[in-house]
Design a protein around this motif. Sequence first.
Motif, short mmCIF file in Angstrom:
data_model
loop_
_atom_site.label_atom_id
_atom_site.label_comp_id
_atom_site.label_asym_id
_atom_site.label_seq_id
_atom_site.Cartn_x
_atom_site.Cartn_y
_atom_site.Cartn_z
N PRO A 141 13.59 9.37 3.80
CA PRO A 141 12.52 8.60 3.14
C PRO A 141 11.52 8.06 4.16
O PRO A 141 11.90 7.59 5.24
N LEU A 311 11.09 2.15 -2.25
CA LEU A 311 11.25 3.60 -2.38
C LEU A 311 12.68 4.02 -2.06
O LEU A 311 13.25 4.89 -2.73
N ILE A 312 13.28 3.39 -1.07
CA ILE A 312 14.68 3.68 -0.71
C ILE A 312 15.60 3.30 -1.86
O ILE A 312 16.53 4.03 -2.21
N PRO A 315 13.78 5.71 -5.72
CA PRO A 315 12.79 6.75 -5.39
C PRO A 315 11.88 7.12 -6.55
O PRO A 315 10.71 7.47 -6.32
N ARG A 320 4.11 4.54 -4.81
CA ARG A 320 4.13 5.53 -3.74
C ARG A 320 2.83 5.56 -2.93
O ARG A 320 2.84 6.03 -1.80
#
Length: 339
Positions: A141, A311-312, A315, A320
Amino acid sequence: MKLKELSRLLDLSATTVSRALNGYPEVNAETRARVLAAARRHGYAPNQMARRLATGKAMTIGHVVSISQEVINPIFAEFIHGAGETYSALGYDMLVPIVPVDGEAAAYEALARHRKVDGVIVHGPLQHEPRVDLLQRLGLPFLMHGRDDRPEDAYPWLDINNRRAFVQATELLLDLGHQRIALLNGPPGQSFVLRRRSGFEEALAARGLAPDPRLMRNGEMTEPYGHAAAREMLLGPEPPTAFLVSATTIALGVLRAVRELDLEPGRDVSIVTHDDQLAYLANDGEPPLFTATTSSIRAAGRRAAEMLVALIDDPAGAPRQELWEVGITLGRSTGPAPG
């Protein structure tokens, strides 16, 4: 301070505070910001060992740095300061491997192979950034600070609108009557440098003007670079009446050259810079010393870290991409073009 104490202080449930600290998307941005600010203010840090055991995560974010200008770049240091504030509040550590210029790929591969980090933030993208392909292949990521020339939804990034910022800055100088405008930009090949040049040229073209290649430079964003380039141009046969520069450090060099030649900034020569709002290099005064497009690099570090952790954790649901518009501050360094 414990989680329950922080929860009582904020008048929120422990679950909400925990989810805010861990970047869960169902917690709204305002609540998350309030929780993070309170955690930083009161020195709250989750039990990292317990979280590592419970989640199977490294609880560490990486920033790979090559031995180049980034090592001593004050803008990078300010970004890291902001990111570190977020990591501390969210219970993450930071790993900053410093590697040879040709060792970046191996460093990313080692981080992924040994699972030393949960993700990485990538700095200084080129026009077409090869690290994107590498990180996507590794499945590590990542979030890019800046962006390259791919479609905007190709990978996660946070950036400022560099093109638009330099359109606005150039238009301001043109409105003041300046036509011979010098552009002192950053290192060649970097994406933000190309976007800023694009904005400069776009604004000139809209007024029927073409950039003069003799008044355009690229280089490391340092005071000596700004001084040498400005002095050379001002002593030339057709000197510029204004300078548009990519960093306050460059602007200070231009200012030194202007004063050495017994010229008055804002009267004989105008200067517009981009100000990253560095803590140790504040654009002080009322009005400020420099007219500047402004955006806090420390705030960008905080937000990039928040986005990567989200995001981790999720996802599919995390934001984004973010593009920040840039403000402009009028200072003492600009005035009408001399008659």
